[in-house]
Write an enzyme that holds these catalytic residues in place. Structure first.
Site, PDB file in Angstrom:
ATOM      1  N   GLY A 129       5.055   5.317  -2.447  1.00 32.65           N
ATOM      2  CA  GLY A 129       6.416   5.520  -2.923  1.00 32.65           C
ATOM      3  C   GLY A 129       6.938   4.302  -3.668  1.00 32.65           C
ATOM      4  N   ASP A 181       9.735  -7.015   0.317  1.00 30.72           N
ATOM      5  CA  ASP A 181       9.914  -6.781   1.739  1.00 30.72           C
ATOM      6  C   ASP A 181      11.299  -6.196   1.895  1.00 30.72           C
ATOM      7  OD1 ASP A 181       8.475  -6.881   4.211  1.00 30.72           O
ATOM      8  OD2 ASP A 181      10.015  -8.236   4.943  1.00 30.72           O
ATOM      9  N   LYS A 208      18.170   7.230  -8.158  1.00 33.82           N
ATOM     10  CA  LYS A 208      17.896   6.360  -7.017  1.00 33.82           C
ATOM     11  C   LYS A 208      17.508   4.953  -7.475  1.00 33.82           C
ATOM     12  CE  LYS A 208      14.954   5.436  -3.127  1.00 33.82           C
ATOM     13  NZ  LYS A 208      13.629   5.603  -2.506  1.00 33.82           N
ATOM     14  N   GLY A 218       0.817  -1.200   0.000  1.00 31.32           N
ATOM     15  CA  GLY A 218       0.000   0.000   0.000  1.00 31.32           C
ATOM     16  C   GLY A 218       0.855   1.255   0.000  1.00 31.32           C
TER      17      GLY A 218
END
Length: 201
Positions: A12, A69, A177, A9
Site C-alpha cells: 500500500g 515510519d 487521500k 515491504g
C-alpha cells in the site's frame, strides 16, 4: 531515470509513493526488488526507526533510500499504538487484527474521546553513511470509528474518520487521500527539500 529504494515491504505504501513520485521522473523500487528484508525497528521514536530502515536499505542496495515510519496515535490510549501500529496485534498480525485490537481496547475505555491522528516521519538518505539525512514529519487529525468501513487504503484506514469528508480514510479516492494524508503532507514537504539538495537530478 533515478532509482530510490523504498525501505518498506508494504504494498500500500509502495503504491502511494510510486504515484507521488511518478511526476518527478523518479523510479521508486520496493526493498524486495533488491532482496532486502525487514530490519529490526529498535528505535523508540518514529524518527529513529525511519533512520534505521533507510540506512539498512541504502547499504544493501547501493541506492539512495526513503523510509517512512508512521502509525496511529489514539489520545484515549495515551498515544498508542504509535510506533507499534504495524505489529499492535502481535507478530504476524494482519491489518484487520491490528485495528480490531485497537477498537476493542478503545471500547473497553468507555470514553467518548475517540480523537486520533496518523503521524508520518519520512527520512531520505543519499547513502548509508549520509551524516545529514533529510527528515520531514506531518500528521493527519481525525478520530476512531466504532466499526470499520470502506475497501480502499490500507492499515487503519477503515477505522479512521475524516470529518471534513464525512467518511473513513478507506472510503476516499487514492488521489484525495494522498492530498490529505500524513504521508502526502510529509512528502509535499520532502520533495522541495530534495530538489534544493539536488537529490532528484
Amino acid at each position: 531515470m533515478k532509482t530510490i529504494v523504498l525501505a518498506s515491504g508494504n504494498k500500500g505504501k509502495l503504491a502511494e509513493f510510486q504515484q507521488m513520485f511518478s511526476k518527478q521522473g523518479i523510479d521508486i523500487k520496493a526493498q524486495s526488488h533488491f532482496n532486502i528484508g525487514d530490519v529490526a525497528e529498535t528505535g523508540t521514536t518514529f524518527v529513529e526507526n525511519a533512520i534505521i530502515k533507510a540506512r539498512h536499505a541504502a547499504q544493501i542496495s547501493g541506492h539512495a533510500a526513503i523510509a517512512d515510519d508512521s502509525g496511529i496515535e489514539v489520545d484515549a490510549l495515551d498515544g498508542q499504538p504509535g510506533i507499534y501500529s504495524a505489529r499492535y496485534g502481535g507478530e504476524g498480525a494482519s491489518a484487520i487484527d491490528n485495528y480490531q485490537k485497537l477498537l476493542a481496547e478503545l471500547n473497553q475505555k468507555q470514553t467518548s474521546n475517540r480523537s486520533a491522528r496518523f503521524r508520518c516521519v519520512l527520512v531520505y538518505m543519499r547513502s548509508h553513511k549520509d551524516p545529514s539525512p533529510i527528515i520531514c514529519e506531518a500528521s493527519w487529525e481525525g478520530s476512531v470509528t466504532t466499526e470499520p468501513s470502506g475497501q480502499g487504503g490500507h492499515g487503519y484506514d477503515p477505522i479512521f474518520w475524516v470529518p471534513e469528508h464525512n467518511c473513513t480514510a478507506a472510503e476516499l479516492s487514492a488521489e484525495l487521500k494522498n492530498q490529505l494524508s500524513h504521508r502526502g503532507k510529509a512528502l509535499a514537504k520532502l520533495l522541495p527539500l530534495l530538489q534544493q539538495a539536488g537529490a532528484l537530478s
